[in-house]
Design a protein around this motif. Structure first.
Motif, PDB file in Angstrom:
ATOM      1  N   GLY A   1      30.690  34.784  54.450  1.00  0.00           N
ATOM      2  CA  GLY A   1      31.540  33.602  54.371  1.00  0.00           C
ATOM      3  C   GLY A   1      31.143  32.638  53.268  1.00  0.00           C
ATOM      4  O   GLY A   1      31.819  31.642  53.033  1.00  0.00           O
ATOM      5  N   GLU A   2      30.043  32.920  52.576  1.00  0.00           N
ATOM      6  CA  GLU A   2      29.582  32.046  51.495  1.00  0.00           C
ATOM      7  C   GLU A   2      30.610  32.032  50.363  1.00  0.00           C
ATOM      8  O   GLU A   2      31.176  33.066  50.019  1.00  0.00           O
ATOM      9  N   GLU A   3      30.831  30.839  49.791  1.00  0.00           N
ATOM     10  CA  GLU A   3      31.818  30.677  48.723  1.00  0.00           C
ATOM     11  C   GLU A   3      31.240  29.918  47.538  1.00  0.00           C
ATOM     12  O   GLU A   3      30.275  29.164  47.686  1.00  0.00           O
ATOM     13  N   ALA A   4      31.853  30.116  46.386  1.00  0.00           N
ATOM     14  CA  ALA A   4      31.556  29.333  45.182  1.00  0.00           C
ATOM     15  C   ALA A   4      32.892  29.050  44.512  1.00  0.00           C
ATOM     16  O   ALA A   4      33.780  29.903  44.499  1.00  0.00           O
ATOM     17  N   ASN A   5      33.035  27.838  43.942  1.00  0.00           N
ATOM     18  CA  ASN A   5      34.344  27.512  43.368  1.00  0.00           C
ATOM     19  C   ASN A   5      34.282  26.669  42.097  1.00  0.00           C
ATOM     20  O   ASN A   5      35.259  26.025  41.733  1.00  0.00           O
ATOM     21  N   THR A   6      33.158  26.655  41.422  1.00  0.00           N
ATOM     22  CA  THR A   6      33.092  26.066  40.081  1.00  0.00           C
ATOM     23  C   THR A   6      32.572  27.149  39.145  1.00  0.00           C
ATOM     24  O   THR A   6      31.890  28.077  39.592  1.00  0.00           O
ATOM     25  N   PRO A   7      32.886  27.091  37.864  1.00  0.00           N
ATOM     26  CA  PRO A   7      32.434  28.156  36.965  1.00  0.00           C
ATOM     27  C   PRO A   7      30.922  28.422  37.033  1.00  0.00           C
ATOM     28  O   PRO A   7      30.501  29.578  37.143  1.00  0.00           O
TER      29      PRO A   7
ATOM     30  N   GLU B   1      20.404  47.560  51.674  1.00  0.00           N
ATOM     31  CA  GLU B   1      20.918  48.898  51.924  1.00  0.00           C
ATOM     32  C   GLU B   1      22.357  48.866  52.423  1.00  0.00           C
ATOM     33  O   GLU B   1      22.928  49.901  52.734  1.00  0.00           O
ATOM     34  N   THR B   2      22.915  47.676  52.508  1.00  0.00           N
ATOM     35  CA  THR B   2      24.315  47.534  52.892  1.00  0.00           C
ATOM     36  C   THR B   2      25.055  46.868  51.740  1.00  0.00           C
ATOM     37  O   THR B   2      24.465  46.202  50.905  1.00  0.00           O
ATOM     38  N   HIS B   3      26.334  47.057  51.712  1.00  0.00           N
ATOM     39  CA  HIS B   3      27.142  46.490  50.630  1.00  0.00           C
ATOM     40  C   HIS B   3      27.568  45.066  50.967  1.00  0.00           C
ATOM     41  O   HIS B   3      27.464  44.624  52.108  1.00  0.00           O
ATOM     42  N   ASP B   4      28.016  44.364  49.964  1.00  0.00           N
ATOM     43  CA  ASP B   4      28.643  43.061  50.130  1.00  0.00           C
ATOM     44  C   ASP B   4      30.088  43.190  49.664  1.00  0.00           C
ATOM     45  O   ASP B   4      30.347  43.704  48.586  1.00  0.00           O
ATOM     46  N   ASP B   5      31.016  42.751  50.496  1.00  0.00           N
ATOM     47  CA  ASP B   5      32.416  42.693  50.096  1.00  0.00           C
ATOM     48  C   ASP B   5      32.656  41.326  49.480  1.00  0.00           C
ATOM     49  O   ASP B   5      32.400  40.302  50.120  1.00  0.00           O
ATOM     50  N   VAL B   6      33.119  41.305  48.235  1.00  0.00           N
ATOM     51  CA  VAL B   6      33.328  40.062  47.506  1.00  0.00           C
ATOM     52  C   VAL B   6      34.786  39.977  47.082  1.00  0.00           C
ATOM     53  O   VAL B   6      35.348  40.942  46.565  1.00  0.00           O
ATOM     54  N   GLN B   7      35.386  38.817  47.321  1.00  0.00           N
ATOM     55  CA  GLN B   7      36.764  38.571  46.901  1.00  0.00           C
ATOM     56  C   GLN B   7      36.742  37.498  45.825  1.00  0.00           C
ATOM     57  O   GLN B   7      36.021  36.503  45.951  1.00  0.00           O
ATOM     58  N   ILE B   8      37.526  37.715  44.759  1.00  0.00           N
ATOM     59  CA  ILE B   8      37.589  36.764  43.656  1.00  0.00           C
ATOM     60  C   ILE B   8      39.037  36.316  43.476  1.00  0.00           C
ATOM     61  O   ILE B   8      39.933  37.145  43.391  1.00  0.00           O
ATOM     62  N   TRP B   9      39.246  35.002  43.427  1.00  0.00           N
ATOM     63  CA  TRP B   9      40.566  34.429  43.176  1.00  0.00           C
ATOM     64  C   TRP B   9      40.660  34.014  41.709  1.00  0.00           C
ATOM     65  O   TRP B   9      39.714  33.454  41.161  1.00  0.00           O
ATOM     66  N   PHE B  10      41.813  34.274  41.103  1.00  0.00           N
ATOM     67  CA  PHE B  10      42.035  33.936  39.698  1.00  0.00           C
ATOM     68  C   PHE B  10      43.257  33.040  39.569  1.00  0.00           C
ATOM     69  O   PHE B  10      44.226  33.193  40.304  1.00  0.00           O
ATOM     70  N   GLU B  11      43.205  32.133  38.607  1.00  0.00           N
ATOM     71  CA  GLU B  11      44.375  31.347  38.199  1.00  0.00           C
ATOM     72  C   GLU B  11      44.469  31.428  36.686  1.00  0.00           C
ATOM     73  O   GLU B  11      43.501  31.071  35.991  1.00  0.00           O
TER      74      GLU B  11
ATOM     75  N   GLY C   1      44.155  33.860  34.796  1.00  0.00           N
ATOM     76  CA  GLY C   1      43.117  34.727  34.239  1.00  0.00           C
ATOM     77  C   GLY C   1      41.691  34.236  34.399  1.00  0.00           C
ATOM     78  O   GLY C   1      40.754  34.935  34.053  1.00  0.00           O
ATOM     79  N   ASP C   2      41.508  33.032  34.925  1.00  0.00           N
ATOM     80  CA  ASP C   2      40.169  32.474  35.110  1.00  0.00           C
ATOM     81  C   ASP C   2      39.760  32.554  36.577  1.00  0.00           C
ATOM     82  O   ASP C   2      40.564  32.227  37.471  1.00  0.00           O
ATOM     83  N   PRO C   3      38.509  32.955  36.856  1.00  0.00           N
ATOM     84  CA  PRO C   3      38.064  32.951  38.254  1.00  0.00           C
ATOM     85  C   PRO C   3      37.923  31.514  38.748  1.00  0.00           C
ATOM     86  O   PRO C   3      37.348  30.667  38.072  1.00  0.00           O
ATOM     87  N   VAL C   4      38.488  31.236  39.919  1.00  0.00           N
ATOM     88  CA  VAL C   4      38.445  29.870  40.462  1.00  0.00           C
ATOM     89  C   VAL C   4      37.708  29.803  41.795  1.00  0.00           C
ATOM     90  O   VAL C   4      37.338  28.718  42.253  1.00  0.00           O
ATOM     91  N   LYS C   5      37.496  30.958  42.423  1.00  0.00           N
ATOM     92  CA  LYS C   5      36.800  30.982  43.706  1.00  0.00           C
ATOM     93  C   LYS C   5      36.284  32.389  43.949  1.00  0.00           C
ATOM     94  O   LYS C   5      36.943  33.372  43.602  1.00  0.00           O
ATOM     95  N   VAL C   6      35.093  32.462  44.547  1.00  0.00           N
ATOM     96  CA  VAL C   6      34.507  33.736  44.939  1.00  0.00           C
ATOM     97  C   VAL C   6      34.012  33.579  46.365  1.00  0.00           C
ATOM     98  O   VAL C   6      33.449  32.535  46.728  1.00  0.00           O
ATOM     99  N   LYS C   7      34.219  34.612  47.176  1.00  0.00           N
ATOM    100  CA  LYS C   7      33.773  34.552  48.571  1.00  0.00           C
ATOM    101  C   LYS C   7      33.112  35.863  48.950  1.00  0.00           C
ATOM    102  O   LYS C   7      33.640  36.941  48.680  1.00  0.00           O
TER     103      LYS C   7
ATOM    104  N   LYS D   1      26.386  31.855  39.113  1.00  0.00           N
ATOM    105  CA  LYS D   1      25.129  31.939  39.867  1.00  0.00           C
ATOM    106  C   LYS D   1      25.291  32.818  41.105  1.00  0.00           C
ATOM    107  O   LYS D   1      24.425  33.635  41.424  1.00  0.00           O
ATOM    108  N   PHE D   2      26.388  32.629  41.809  1.00  0.00           N
ATOM    109  CA  PHE D   2      26.693  33.388  43.027  1.00  0.00           C
ATOM    110  C   PHE D   2      26.736  34.885  42.724  1.00  0.00           C
ATOM    111  O   PHE D   2      26.079  35.682  43.386  1.00  0.00           O
ATOM    112  N   LEU D   3      27.520  35.272  41.713  1.00  0.00           N
ATOM    113  CA  LEU D   3      27.661  36.690  41.382  1.00  0.00           C
ATOM    114  C   LEU D   3      26.361  37.278  40.836  1.00  0.00           C
ATOM    115  O   LEU D   3      26.023  38.428  41.133  1.00  0.00           O
ATOM    116  N   ASN D   4      25.619  36.509  40.050  1.00  0.00           N
ATOM    117  CA  ASN D   4      24.328  36.987  39.556  1.00  0.00           C
ATOM    118  C   ASN D   4      23.357  37.228  40.707  1.00  0.00           C
ATOM    119  O   ASN D   4      22.614  38.210  40.711  1.00  0.00           O
ATOM    120  N   ARG D   5      23.346  36.330  41.682  1.00  0.00           N
ATOM    121  CA  ARG D   5      22.441  36.484  42.820  1.00  0.00           C
ATOM    122  C   ARG D   5      22.796  37.715  43.648  1.00  0.00           C
ATOM    123  O   ARG D   5      21.936  38.513  43.984  1.00  0.00           O
TER     124      ARG D   5
END
Length: 81
Positions: free
Chosen positions: A53-59, A30-40, A42-48, A64-68
């Motif tokens: 504070g959870e992060e992902a940094n491989t394609p 019932e609460t939102h998640d704020d997600v930040q995505i870094w691009f290099e 044009g490709d996403p290289v990191k999501v937080k 998996k992170f965004l799907n979850r």
């Protein structure tokens, strides 16, 4: 895509087993998640997740992170007959 063509009565509400990757609306966060995505280039290289504070940094892990996170909010939940 997870299809169940021919296995579901189109007039009935689909069973929960047809939704493998998303939660039902009644069980979603019932609460939102704020997600930040870094691009290099044009490709996403990191999501937080800025809330946890959870992060992902491989394609594969970014996907998996965004799907979850999306599944926790019923993003992608649809029934088309």
């Amino acid at each position: 895509h997870a299809g169940l063509e021919g296995d579901v009565d189109p007039a009935a509400t689909p069973p929960e087993s047809t939704h493998k990757y998303t939660l039902p609306l009644a069980k979603c966060k019932e609460t939102h998640d704020d997600v930040q995505i870094w691009f290099e280039k044009g490709d996403p290289v990191k999501v937080k997740n800025l809330n946890t504070g959870e992060e992902a940094n491989t394609p594969a892990n970014i996907l998996k992170f965004l799907n979850r996170i999306g599944g926790q909010h019923a993003i992608g939940r649809i029934d088309i007959v």
